[in-house]
Design a protein around this motif. Structure first.
Motif, PDB file in Angstrom:
ATOM      1  N   THR A 202       4.267  61.065  45.746  1.00  0.00           N
ATOM      2  CA  THR A 202       4.942  60.767  47.008  1.00  0.00           C
ATOM      3  C   THR A 202       4.330  61.580  48.141  1.00  0.00           C
ATOM      4  O   THR A 202       4.114  61.066  49.251  1.00  0.00           O
ATOM      5  CB  THR A 202       6.444  61.071  46.884  1.00  0.00           C
ATOM      6  OG1 THR A 202       6.990  60.346  45.779  1.00  0.00           O
ATOM      7  CG2 THR A 202       7.181  60.676  48.150  1.00  0.00           C
ATOM      8  N   ASN A 203       4.042  62.839  47.870  1.00  0.00           N
ATOM      9  CA  ASN A 203       3.408  63.680  48.892  1.00  0.00           C
ATOM     10  C   ASN A 203       2.020  63.167  49.254  1.00  0.00           C
ATOM     11  O   ASN A 203       1.609  63.204  50.423  1.00  0.00           O
ATOM     12  CB  ASN A 203       3.334  65.130  48.409  1.00  0.00           C
ATOM     13  CG  ASN A 203       4.689  65.795  48.379  1.00  0.00           C
ATOM     14  OD1 ASN A 203       5.585  65.427  49.137  1.00  0.00           O
ATOM     15  ND2 ASN A 203       4.864  66.770  47.505  1.00  0.00           N
ATOM     16  N   LEU A 204       1.280  62.679  48.245  1.00  0.00           N
ATOM     17  CA  LEU A 204      -0.039  62.116  48.525  1.00  0.00           C
ATOM     18  C   LEU A 204       0.070  60.862  49.387  1.00  0.00           C
ATOM     19  O   LEU A 204      -0.763  60.626  50.270  1.00  0.00           O
ATOM     20  CB  LEU A 204      -0.763  61.800  47.213  1.00  0.00           C
ATOM     21  CG  LEU A 204      -1.262  62.991  46.395  1.00  0.00           C
ATOM     22  CD1 LEU A 204      -1.915  62.514  45.102  1.00  0.00           C
ATOM     23  CD2 LEU A 204      -2.242  63.836  47.201  1.00  0.00           C
ATOM     24  N   ALA A 205       1.090  60.054  49.118  1.00  0.00           N
ATOM     25  CA  ALA A 205       1.297  58.857  49.945  1.00  0.00           C
ATOM     26  C   ALA A 205       1.620  59.250  51.386  1.00  0.00           C
ATOM     27  O   ALA A 205       1.115  58.647  52.336  1.00  0.00           O
ATOM     28  CB  ALA A 205       2.415  58.003  49.359  1.00  0.00           C
TER      29      ALA A 205
ATOM     30  N   PHE B 165      -7.401  47.925  39.204  1.00  0.00           N
ATOM     31  CA  PHE B 165      -8.232  48.810  38.397  1.00  0.00           C
ATOM     32  C   PHE B 165      -7.414  49.923  37.751  1.00  0.00           C
ATOM     33  O   PHE B 165      -7.750  50.380  36.649  1.00  0.00           O
ATOM     34  CB  PHE B 165      -9.357  49.387  39.258  1.00  0.00           C
ATOM     35  CG  PHE B 165     -10.496  48.432  39.477  1.00  0.00           C
ATOM     36  CD1 PHE B 165     -11.679  48.546  38.772  1.00  0.00           C
ATOM     37  CD2 PHE B 165     -10.377  47.387  40.385  1.00  0.00           C
ATOM     38  CE1 PHE B 165     -12.732  47.657  38.962  1.00  0.00           C
ATOM     39  CE2 PHE B 165     -11.410  46.488  40.591  1.00  0.00           C
ATOM     40  CZ  PHE B 165     -12.590  46.617  39.874  1.00  0.00           C
ATOM     41  N   ALA B 166      -6.349  50.375  38.406  1.00  0.00           N
ATOM     42  CA  ALA B 166      -5.512  51.410  37.804  1.00  0.00           C
ATOM     43  C   ALA B 166      -4.835  50.888  36.546  1.00  0.00           C
ATOM     44  O   ALA B 166      -4.684  51.622  35.555  1.00  0.00           O
ATOM     45  CB  ALA B 166      -4.471  51.886  38.809  1.00  0.00           C
ATOM     46  N   LEU B 167      -4.422  49.614  36.537  1.00  0.00           N
ATOM     47  CA  LEU B 167      -3.851  49.014  35.331  1.00  0.00           C
ATOM     48  C   LEU B 167      -4.909  48.812  34.257  1.00  0.00           C
ATOM     49  O   LEU B 167      -4.636  48.991  33.062  1.00  0.00           O
ATOM     50  CB  LEU B 167      -3.203  47.671  35.679  1.00  0.00           C
ATOM     51  CG  LEU B 167      -1.783  47.713  36.262  1.00  0.00           C
ATOM     52  CD1 LEU B 167      -1.325  46.312  36.640  1.00  0.00           C
ATOM     53  CD2 LEU B 167      -0.809  48.339  35.277  1.00  0.00           C
ATOM     54  N   ASN B 168      -6.108  48.458  34.681  1.00  0.00           N
ATOM     55  CA  ASN B 168      -7.190  48.304  33.704  1.00  0.00           C
ATOM     56  C   ASN B 168      -7.482  49.624  33.003  1.00  0.00           C
ATOM     57  O   ASN B 168      -7.787  49.654  31.805  1.00  0.00           O
ATOM     58  CB  ASN B 168      -8.458  47.800  34.395  1.00  0.00           C
ATOM     59  CG  ASN B 168      -8.403  46.311  34.671  1.00  0.00           C
ATOM     60  OD1 ASN B 168      -7.425  45.659  34.332  1.00  0.00           O
ATOM     61  ND2 ASN B 168      -9.427  45.777  35.302  1.00  0.00           N
ATOM     62  N   THR B 169      -7.402  50.725  33.748  1.00  0.00           N
ATOM     63  CA  THR B 169      -7.628  52.041  33.148  1.00  0.00           C
ATOM     64  C   THR B 169      -6.564  52.341  32.095  1.00  0.00           C
ATOM     65  O   THR B 169      -6.874  52.845  31.008  1.00  0.00           O
ATOM     66  CB  THR B 169      -7.619  53.124  34.241  1.00  0.00           C
ATOM     67  OG1 THR B 169      -8.667  52.843  35.181  1.00  0.00           O
ATOM     68  CG2 THR B 169      -7.836  54.502  33.646  1.00  0.00           C
ATOM     69  N   ILE B 170      -5.295  52.041  32.398  1.00  0.00           N
ATOM     70  CA  ILE B 170      -4.219  52.262  31.422  1.00  0.00           C
ATOM     71  C   ILE B 170      -4.438  51.373  30.198  1.00  0.00           C
ATOM     72  O   ILE B 170      -4.218  51.810  29.058  1.00  0.00           O
ATOM     73  CB  ILE B 170      -2.851  51.990  32.064  1.00  0.00           C
ATOM     74  CG1 ILE B 170      -2.584  52.987  33.191  1.00  0.00           C
ATOM     75  CG2 ILE B 170      -1.745  52.059  31.026  1.00  0.00           C
ATOM     76  CD1 ILE B 170      -1.283  52.758  33.930  1.00  0.00           C
ATOM     77  N   ARG B 171      -4.882  50.150  30.428  1.00  0.00           N
ATOM     78  CA  ARG B 171      -5.146  49.245  29.303  1.00  0.00           C
ATOM     79  C   ARG B 171      -6.243  49.807  28.409  1.00  0.00           C
ATOM     80  O   ARG B 171      -6.124  49.787  27.173  1.00  0.00           O
ATOM     81  CB  ARG B 171      -5.545  47.871  29.847  1.00  0.00           C
ATOM     82  CG  ARG B 171      -5.906  46.859  28.782  1.00  0.00           C
ATOM     83  CD  ARG B 171      -6.353  45.564  29.426  1.00  0.00           C
ATOM     84  NE  ARG B 171      -6.794  44.602  28.428  1.00  0.00           N
ATOM     85  CZ  ARG B 171      -7.290  43.395  28.730  1.00  0.00           C
ATOM     86  NH1 ARG B 171      -7.389  43.020  29.994  1.00  0.00           N
ATOM     87  NH2 ARG B 171      -7.679  42.576  27.770  1.00  0.00           N
ATOM     88  N   GLN B 172      -7.309  50.319  29.014  1.00  0.00           N
ATOM     89  CA  GLN B 172      -8.391  50.909  28.208  1.00  0.00           C
ATOM     90  C   GLN B 172      -7.908  52.136  27.445  1.00  0.00           C
ATOM     91  O   GLN B 172      -8.280  52.344  26.287  1.00  0.00           O
ATOM     92  CB  GLN B 172      -9.559  51.263  29.124  1.00  0.00           C
ATOM     93  CG  GLN B 172     -10.235  50.052  29.751  1.00  0.00           C
ATOM     94  CD  GLN B 172     -11.190  50.427  30.869  1.00  0.00           C
ATOM     95  OE1 GLN B 172     -11.387  51.603  31.173  1.00  0.00           O
ATOM     96  NE2 GLN B 172     -11.777  49.424  31.518  1.00  0.00           N
ATOM     97  N   GLU B 173      -7.061  52.936  28.072  1.00  0.00           N
ATOM     98  CA  GLU B 173      -6.514  54.109  27.384  1.00  0.00           C
ATOM     99  C   GLU B 173      -5.605  53.693  26.239  1.00  0.00           C
ATOM    100  O   GLU B 173      -5.584  54.343  25.176  1.00  0.00           O
ATOM    101  CB  GLU B 173      -5.757  54.986  28.375  1.00  0.00           C
ATOM    102  CG  GLU B 173      -6.664  55.662  29.404  1.00  0.00           C
ATOM    103  CD  GLU B 173      -5.881  56.407  30.463  1.00  0.00           C
ATOM    104  OE1 GLU B 173      -4.645  56.224  30.517  1.00  0.00           O
ATOM    105  OE2 GLU B 173      -6.506  57.165  31.242  1.00  0.00           O
TER     106      GLU B 173
ATOM    107  N   MET C 279      -2.878  55.940  43.877  1.00  0.00           N
ATOM    108  CA  MET C 279      -3.001  56.857  45.002  1.00  0.00           C
ATOM    109  C   MET C 279      -4.365  57.543  45.024  1.00  0.00           C
ATOM    110  O   MET C 279      -4.880  57.856  46.095  1.00  0.00           O
ATOM    111  CB  MET C 279      -1.886  57.893  44.975  1.00  0.00           C
ATOM    112  CG  MET C 279      -0.514  57.340  45.319  1.00  0.00           C
ATOM    113  SD  MET C 279      -0.500  56.331  46.835  1.00  0.00           S
ATOM    114  CE  MET C 279      -1.194  57.482  48.024  1.00  0.00           C
ATOM    115  N   ALA C 280      -4.963  57.783  43.858  1.00  0.00           N
ATOM    116  CA  ALA C 280      -6.303  58.389  43.837  1.00  0.00           C
ATOM    117  C   ALA C 280      -7.306  57.462  44.525  1.00  0.00           C
ATOM    118  O   ALA C 280      -8.154  57.918  45.312  1.00  0.00           O
ATOM    119  CB  ALA C 280      -6.731  58.670  42.404  1.00  0.00           C
ATOM    120  N   ARG C 281      -7.201  56.166  44.258  1.00  0.00           N
ATOM    121  CA  ARG C 281      -8.118  55.207  44.884  1.00  0.00           C
ATOM    122  C   ARG C 281      -7.807  55.045  46.372  1.00  0.00           C
ATOM    123  O   ARG C 281      -8.718  54.854  47.191  1.00  0.00           O
ATOM    124  CB  ARG C 281      -8.031  53.868  44.150  1.00  0.00           C
ATOM    125  CG  ARG C 281      -8.634  53.936  42.731  1.00  0.00           C
ATOM    126  CD  ARG C 281      -8.252  52.731  41.879  1.00  0.00           C
ATOM    127  NE  ARG C 281      -8.945  52.731  40.599  1.00  0.00           N
ATOM    128  CZ  ARG C 281      -8.555  53.434  39.537  1.00  0.00           C
ATOM    129  NH1 ARG C 281      -7.477  54.225  39.609  1.00  0.00           N
ATOM    130  NH2 ARG C 281      -9.233  53.378  38.400  1.00  0.00           N
TER     131      ARG C 281
END
Length: 312
Positions: A216-219, A110-118, A140-142
């Motif tokens: 990285t910190n979020l991970a 879904f993160a790639l789909n978002t970039i594709r839509q953008e 990382m948000a997901r």
């Protein structure tokens, strides 16, 4: 054929490539499904052998390695598709140079789909490492959402510890397995992002490095939170196990006391219940009352002895 191809300019505008139009100053993004029959031919023509093998490997793990003037990068995200649970994570395989990004997926990301839509809306990341930054942030948000949702469910399980009458949560085992599986995949992802952050490459600007440091910190935070959730669920399991053992021990103790009190009574009633000649009191009218009185006295003596021995 690829899922999508975009020529992306330095200002973020994107458009499909055309044979009569050169790439220009930006970069080209190729996005493939691993099952695409045209993928091997494309990789043989456009990508070096080692990165091409990394893009088509049957099994992957998060990694960040330099090769020549490019980067081999594998990242993972939670599975938000309907064909599997969230902890069955989806992989993104990437080959990144200053002029090209190739991404390969097995399941929809879904993160790639978002970039594709953008990109279709003319708002694509303006550079290859900007693309990586946006993608890692989306992944990382997901992941954070999934981990926080799991944390809320663990909070509800911990509430059951307060009420001793509540049973062991039936979903505890599955939630614990989910946390363990997420931890298994996110640990290497944390390491891959840290390795990418420490990589010396001209592809990454100072600002992009700072944004990548946040991911990285979020991970690291997600891994630490998962470790804490696993420990908390173990504590919930231990509490319910200890409570069950305590209840079982208490019940066994009560039964032991009852058996200790009634053992001599059972012996006497069995003895006087034999149907043979010579039993005393058969012809005496008050013999049964005397036997009952004796049993009451014997019970009182047994209880007194148990109390003196501090068994009760």
């Amino acid at each position: 054929m690829p899922i999508c191809v975009f020529d992306i300019a330095p200002d973020g505008t994107a458009r499909p490539p055309a044979e009569d139009r050169p790439l220009g100053e930006g970069y080209r993004w190729w996005h493939f499904d691993l099952s695409d029959p045209d993928l091997p031919e494309f990789l043989a023509a456009e990508v070096p052998d080692i990165p091409a093998a990394a893009l088509t490997a049957p099994e992957t793990r998060p990694r960040a390695d330099t090769y020549g003037d490019g980067l081999i990068l594998n990242l993972r995200g939670v599975n938000l598709n309907a064909d599997g649970p969230a902890d069955q994570m989806v992989a993104v395989r990437m080959w990144i140079t200053a002029r090209m990004i190739v991404t390969v997926r097995v399941r929809r990301v879904f993160a790639l789909n978002t970039i594709r839509q953008e990109a279709e809306a003319g708002q694509a990341p303006s550079s290859p490492m900007g693309f990586v930054g946006v993608l890692s942030a989306g992944l990382m948000a997901r992941v954070q959402d999934t981990v926080f949702d799991l944390g809320d469910r663990v909070d509800a399980m911990e509430d059951s510890v307060v009420d001793d009458a509540s049973p062991l949560p039936p979903e505890l085992a599955e939630e614990r397995r989910m946390a363990i599986r997420l931890r298994r995949y996110l640990g290497p992802q944390r390491d891959a992002l840290a390795a990418l952050l420490s990589t010396e490459t001209d592809l990454m600007t100072k600002g992009q490095r700072a944004r990548l440091r946040e991911q990285t910190n979020l991970a690291k935070l997600a891994v630490e939170e998962l470790e804490a959730l696993i420990a908390r669920m173990t504590a919930v399991q231990d509490h319910h196990t200890a409570r069950a053992a305590e209840a079982q021990g208490r019940n066994g103790y009560v039964l032991s006391i009852v058996a200790a009190v009634f053992l001599p009574l059972g012996f006497l009633t069995g003895l006087f219940g034999v149907n043979v000649a010579g039993m005393p009191g058969i012809e005496t009218p008050w013999a049964f009352a005397a036997l009952c009185g004796g049993l009451v006295i014997l019970t009182a003596v047994a209880i007194w002895i148990l109390r003196r021995m501090r068994w009760i």
